[in-house]
Scaffold this motif. Structure first.
Motif, PDB file in Angstrom:
ATOM      1  N   ALA A  14       0.831  -1.209   0.000  1.00 46.76           N
ATOM      2  CA  ALA A  14       0.000   0.000   0.000  1.00 46.76           C
ATOM      3  C   ALA A  14       0.865   1.258   0.000  1.00 46.76           C
ATOM      4  O   ALA A  14       0.573   2.216  -0.722  1.00 46.76           O
ATOM      5  N   TYR A  17       2.307   1.631  -3.413  1.00 47.35           N
ATOM      6  CA  TYR A  17       1.241   2.060  -4.322  1.00 47.35           C
ATOM      7  C   TYR A  17       1.018   3.563  -4.195  1.00 47.35           C
ATOM      8  O   TYR A  17       0.911   4.272  -5.192  1.00 47.35           O
ATOM      9  N   GLN A  18       0.959   4.052  -2.968  1.00 49.45           N
ATOM     10  CA  GLN A  18       0.735   5.482  -2.751  1.00 49.45           C
ATOM     11  C   GLN A  18       1.920   6.312  -3.249  1.00 49.45           C
ATOM     12  O   GLN A  18       1.723   7.390  -3.817  1.00 49.45           O
ATOM     13  N   LEU A  87      -7.607  -3.028  -4.865  1.00 43.58           N
ATOM     14  CA  LEU A  87      -7.314  -1.878  -4.011  1.00 43.58           C
ATOM     15  C   LEU A  87      -8.041  -1.967  -2.675  1.00 43.58           C
ATOM     16  O   LEU A  87      -7.526  -1.500  -1.655  1.00 43.58           O
ATOM     17  N   LEU A  92      -5.054   1.269   2.486  1.00 43.94           N
ATOM     18  CA  LEU A  92      -4.701   2.607   2.002  1.00 43.94           C
ATOM     19  C   LEU A  92      -5.161   3.632   3.020  1.00 43.94           C
ATOM     20  O   LEU A  92      -6.272   3.568   3.534  1.00 43.94           O
ATOM     21  N   SER A  93      -4.303   4.598   3.300  1.00 43.37           N
ATOM     22  CA  SER A  93      -4.609   5.581   4.323  1.00 43.37           C
ATOM     23  C   SER A  93      -5.650   6.584   3.871  1.00 43.37           C
ATOM     24  O   SER A  93      -6.324   7.194   4.668  1.00 43.37           O
ATOM     25  N   ALA A  96      -7.673   6.371  -3.013  1.00 44.26           N
ATOM     26  CA  ALA A  96      -6.817   6.688  -4.172  1.00 44.26           C
ATOM     27  C   ALA A  96      -7.667   7.358  -5.239  1.00 44.26           C
ATOM     28  O   ALA A  96      -8.624   6.778  -5.724  1.00 44.26           O
TER      29      ALA A  96
END
Length: 98
Positions: A14, A17-18, A87, A92-93, A96
């Motif tokens: 993650a 990814y970010q 996803l 994920l924080s 996206a």
């Protein structure tokens, strides 16, 4: 790889990814062609893969996402749905935005 990964590896993916999302946002498309973005992600993925780092998956996912988002593949809608499902498996924080 994401589905078979534990929580720590998913967190690593993650984060990668970010990072990849931030990088691609800084690279302009070439007349609508995402190739420069895709190449940058693949190069970074290869670097991580060379040292057996699971972060390569986050970079590869972004490269695939960029290609699908060009919307010139006959199955891009189905692929987009698969990417969205993938996803959802990542911690994920923030959502996206692509």
């Amino acid at each position: 790889m994401i589905l078979e990964s534990g929580p720590e590896d998913r967190q690593r993916i993650a984060l990668a990814y970010q990072e990849a999302q931030t990088l691609v946002a800084s690279i302009p498309k070439d007349s609508g062609d995402a190739r420069p973005r895709i190449v940058a992600c693949i190069k970074r993925s290869d670097t991580y893969m060379a040292v057996d780092d699971i972060a390569c998956v986050g970079w590869t996912l972004t490269a695939i996402e960029e290609r699908v988002d060009e919307r010139n593949l006959s199955t891009w809608r189905q692929l987009r749905k698969i990417i969205n499902k993938i996803l959802r498996e990542l911690p994920l924080s923030k959502p996206a935005v692509h």
